[in-house]
Design an enzyme around this catalytic site. Sequence first.
Site, PDB file in Angstrom:
ATOM      1  N   GLU A  72       4.542  -0.330   1.365  1.00  0.00           N
ATOM      2  CA  GLU A  72       4.767  -0.540  -0.070  1.00  0.00           C
ATOM      3  C   GLU A  72       4.800  -2.013  -0.464  1.00  0.00           C
ATOM      4  OE1 GLU A  72       8.291   1.368  -1.549  1.00  0.00           O
ATOM      5  OE2 GLU A  72       7.862   3.271  -0.566  1.00  0.00           O
TER       6      GLU A  72
ATOM      7  N   GLU B 141       0.834  -1.203   0.000  1.00  0.00           N
ATOM      8  CA  GLU B 141       0.000   0.000   0.000  1.00  0.00           C
ATOM      9  C   GLU B 141       0.868   1.252   0.000  1.00  0.00           C
ATOM     10  OE1 GLU B 141       0.744   1.637   2.907  1.00  0.00           O
ATOM     11  OE2 GLU B 141       1.781  -0.165   3.588  1.00  0.00           O
TER      12      GLU B 141
END
Length: 349
Positions: free
Chosen positions: A317, A176
């Site tokens: 991430e 994310e």
Amino acid sequence: MVALTLTDLFAVPALDRSLAPALQQALDGKAKPPGALGRIEDLALTLGLIQQRMLPVVERPVLLVFAGDHGLTRSGVAAFPSGVTVAMVDTLLAGRASANAFARVVGAEVRVIDAGVAADLSDRAGLVQARIASGTADASVEPAMTSAQAQAALLAGARVAGDAIASGADLIALGEMGIGNSASAALLMHRLAPAPLDDCVGQGAGHSPEGMARKRAVLAQAAARSDATAPFEVLTQFGGYEIAMISGALLAATRAGVPVLVDGFIGTAAALLAVRLAPAARDYCLFAHASAEAGHRLMLDAMTVRPLLQLDMRLGEGTGALLAMPLVKAACALLSEVAELSDVLEAAG
């Protein structure tokens, strides 16, 4: 792929464990003392059960990075402005983020998805367009999203994962990007673990003592605004579009018998939501690491799961999930490439 409904998405079947004795026998018969490879053996067995095969394979891993903005940032829960989300999406698309570097090392494809960034990114080449809205509402004063938006986000995540699987992905890693999303994740954890709010609030992308005090105060205000505890309602009150899409992607992958690598604090909050919506989903998930973010270990404990790594990371991430991929591939190789103990003993005379 046939369009799913929420009812379909939440109907995750219990993991079929009928192959467990055969897999365990195969592991015990390898050229090593039984159990000598510890949790790698456990991981190999789990992968075999998820894929329902004696020789599990992970050759085409795909990292899905969902990006979204949060209305909570307007109340000061984040150390950086929401514009950083756009900048990091562009960095990911350019192949220059930490996740890109790690993905190249482990041979994973990276797909970046606009779940709800507060900017027009329609001109970005390579960006998967799935946005629900330009960021959520400020959960400290009103619900973060409507029920219709929450449903749309869950189903959009399922479609993205379904597309990756249809193109050959045999492992889905979930990442994310979104300024303010550790605040949303803390509220989800607070209600779904459940856990005291103070135990759920951490540094996120970094805060001064004054910033942490502000973050805690805003999240306390948000928590006081709604007493929601039912998973879907908790999502609408406090969630983020990228978090909802991660949950939807996770559930779609589990339904397809594809293992899922869950990343750090925000990813685990999304997994917690998915597991509360469909409890059987937990057994299809591999939890990559325990991050340095406050509360992450407690959230893992709430699902009674153990992470593969502990590296004191708190980036997101999908970086932690990528770093766990070599362990997953090694577990597959244990079953497919290691000699049988009986052959070694026979050769030894």
